[in-house]
Design an enzyme around this catalytic site. Sequence first.
Site, PDB file in Angstrom:
ATOM      1  N   LYS A   1       2.387 -19.173   1.749  1.00  0.00           N
ATOM      2  CA  LYS A   1       2.830 -18.130   2.684  1.00  0.00           C
ATOM      3  C   LYS A   1       4.226 -18.429   3.207  1.00  0.00           C
ATOM      4  O   LYS A   1       5.056 -17.534   3.336  1.00  0.00           O
ATOM      5  CB  LYS A   1       1.850 -17.992   3.861  1.00  0.00           C
ATOM      6  CG  LYS A   1       0.634 -17.163   3.549  1.00  0.00           C
ATOM      7  CD  LYS A   1       0.936 -15.699   3.745  1.00  0.00           C
ATOM      8  CE  LYS A   1       0.013 -14.693   3.082  1.00  0.00           C
ATOM      9  NZ  LYS A   1      -1.037 -15.059   2.221  1.00  0.00           N
TER      10      LYS A   1
ATOM     11  N   LYS B   1      -1.948 -14.208  -8.478  1.00  0.00           N
ATOM     12  CA  LYS B   1      -3.176 -13.422  -8.308  1.00  0.00           C
ATOM     13  C   LYS B   1      -2.845 -12.004  -7.852  1.00  0.00           C
ATOM     14  O   LYS B   1      -1.810 -11.773  -7.233  1.00  0.00           O
ATOM     15  CB  LYS B   1      -4.162 -14.119  -7.363  1.00  0.00           C
ATOM     16  CG  LYS B   1      -3.744 -14.177  -5.935  1.00  0.00           C
ATOM     17  CD  LYS B   1      -4.922 -14.638  -5.072  1.00  0.00           C
ATOM     18  CE  LYS B   1      -4.538 -14.443  -3.612  1.00  0.00           C
ATOM     19  NZ  LYS B   1      -5.652 -14.458  -2.693  1.00  0.00           N
TER      20      LYS B   1
ATOM     21  N   LYS C   1      -1.879  -7.685  -2.404  1.00  0.00           N
ATOM     22  CA  LYS C   1      -1.253  -6.520  -1.789  1.00  0.00           C
ATOM     23  C   LYS C   1       0.191  -6.801  -1.413  1.00  0.00           C
ATOM     24  O   LYS C   1       0.978  -5.911  -1.220  1.00  0.00           O
ATOM     25  CB  LYS C   1      -2.037  -6.115  -0.534  1.00  0.00           C
ATOM     26  CG  LYS C   1      -3.361  -5.463  -0.871  1.00  0.00           C
ATOM     27  CD  LYS C   1      -4.326  -5.505   0.287  1.00  0.00           C
ATOM     28  CE  LYS C   1      -4.970  -6.857   0.410  1.00  0.00           C
ATOM     29  NZ  LYS C   1      -6.177  -6.870   1.250  1.00  0.00           N
TER      30      LYS C   1
HETATM   31  P1  AMP Z   1      -7.233 -11.173   1.091  1.00  0.00           P
HETATM   32  O1  AMP Z   1      -6.919  -9.837   0.570  1.00  0.00           O
HETATM   33  O2  AMP Z   1      -6.225 -12.202   0.656  1.00  0.00           O
HETATM   34  O3  AMP Z   1      -7.545 -11.198   2.551  1.00  0.00           O
HETATM   35  O4  AMP Z   1      -8.557 -11.642   0.361  1.00  0.00           O
HETATM   36  C1  AMP Z   1      -9.817 -11.182   0.715  1.00  0.00           C
HETATM   37  C2  AMP Z   1     -10.862 -11.735  -0.222  1.00  0.00           C
HETATM   38  O5  AMP Z   1     -10.629 -11.282  -1.555  1.00  0.00           O
HETATM   39  C3  AMP Z   1     -10.904 -13.267  -0.303  1.00  0.00           C
HETATM   40  O6  AMP Z   1     -12.229 -13.701  -0.447  1.00  0.00           O
HETATM   41  C4  AMP Z   1     -10.094 -13.572  -1.532  1.00  0.00           C
HETATM   42  O7  AMP Z   1     -10.439 -14.780  -2.119  1.00  0.00           O
HETATM   43  C5  AMP Z   1     -10.456 -12.383  -2.426  1.00  0.00           C
HETATM   44  N1  AMP Z   1      -9.328 -12.080  -3.304  1.00  0.00           N
HETATM   45  C6  AMP Z   1      -8.098 -11.652  -2.938  1.00  0.00           C
HETATM   46  N2  AMP Z   1      -7.318 -11.467  -4.012  1.00  0.00           N
HETATM   47  C7  AMP Z   1      -8.076 -11.772  -5.098  1.00  0.00           C
HETATM   48  C8  AMP Z   1      -7.846 -11.766  -6.498  1.00  0.00           C
HETATM   49  N3  AMP Z   1      -6.680 -11.409  -7.027  1.00  0.00           N
HETATM   50  N4  AMP Z   1      -8.851 -12.138  -7.315  1.00  0.00           N
HETATM   51  C9  AMP Z   1     -10.038 -12.492  -6.804  1.00  0.00           C
HETATM   52  N5  AMP Z   1     -10.335 -12.508  -5.501  1.00  0.00           N
HETATM   53  C10 AMP Z   1      -9.375 -12.162  -4.652  1.00  0.00           C
END
Ligand code: AMP
Length: 335
Positions: free
Chosen positions: A115, A197, A200
């Site tokens: 980050k 990965k 957003k």
């Molecule tokens: P976030 O959007 O970063 O708050 O992620 C929310 C949840 O989605 C967490 O459990 C992350 O590990 C999962 N997550 C976010 N991006 C990915 C991705 N590209 N592939 C798999 N899981 C994801």
Amino acid sequence: MESRIFSGIRPSGKLHLGNYLGAIKNWIELQDKPNTERAIFAVVDYHGITTPFNPKTYRQQVMDTILDFLAAGIDPKKSLLIRQSKIPEHTELAWIFNTITPVSWLDRLPTYREKLGETDGKYNHVGLLDYPVLMAADILLYKSNLVPVGEDQLPHMDLTNEIAKKFNSMFGQTFEPVKPHLAIGARIMSLQDPAKKMSKTPSASSGQAGDEYIALSDSPDEIRDKIKKAVTDSGNEIVFDPAKKPAISNLMTIYHLLSQNSVNEIEKKYGGKNYSEFKSDLAEVVVNFLNPFQEKRRELKNDLTYVEDVLMESEEKAKIIASSTLTEVKQKMGL
Ligand code: AMP
Ligand code: TRP
């Protein structure tokens, strides 16, 4: 053993396929298991403000995320669906944990380092460093023992257990160990850069923001367009080889997880065909998969009173558990 499940997601924009396949799909399976004692799913809006956000649209973003959850299949009869900031015990317990967490446990975490890099160090505030302590508080506040997350969150799970152990040793047995629950295919990569990965937050290296991910609410045409523009590897064969062909392997993973076809079946089906044929079929797989979700979401959007009721009721129930844990914690600490 009975499972007490907790998971959270930041309201940092529309949920995408990575969130669905890495997180929410898992949540829905867990909420339906017979040995699930309780399941709590939170929109972690306090976590969301550790990176840039717009106060004018933030409330809407939280509601959008809630609608995504309900449309994806979180069932309010089985699970509690809450907004983190509506239950002040989250931050209260996080403060207490702050006092037993060495800075050295936090500043080496890869998520923090990442980050910092993304924002050129501009967002190097205490909240960013402290993010995982609040996460530990989210989980332990409800005495949860099973946390469905993507693999990027594993260091935070270790930290949660370290904090729990330290609290127990200082103030007496209070928290049980917590286990992560990983989804298969837990890591979906960006459509524009298979080394990153799906996320957003746009990366500096890519073109148009939004081309990197497929939002659950993208229209069929947007989906077709994004998949068409997705980067591919050299060569022209549809083979699953994440090391040598990371881009096409990522697209095959998405195809596999949304269609129930195994990777082997996909390789056979597309033997001799080229990337563009595969991509146009994949687009239809994604469009068809998202269709019922999008219909349900439209219905919910037209019935916001129902959604508000679900939230109020869940938050009231969650608060009872939260305040009981906090009372116990404070008592043990002489507060
Ligand atoms: P976030 O959007 O970063 O708050 O992620 C929310 C949840 O989605 C967490 O459990 C992350 O590990 C999962 N997550 C976010 N991006 C990915 C991705 N590209 N592939 C798999 N899981 C994801
Ligand atoms: N840190 C998680 C993420 O970035 C979100 C989160 C906050 C979370 N609190 C949590 C996940 C508690 C599981 C349990 O994805």
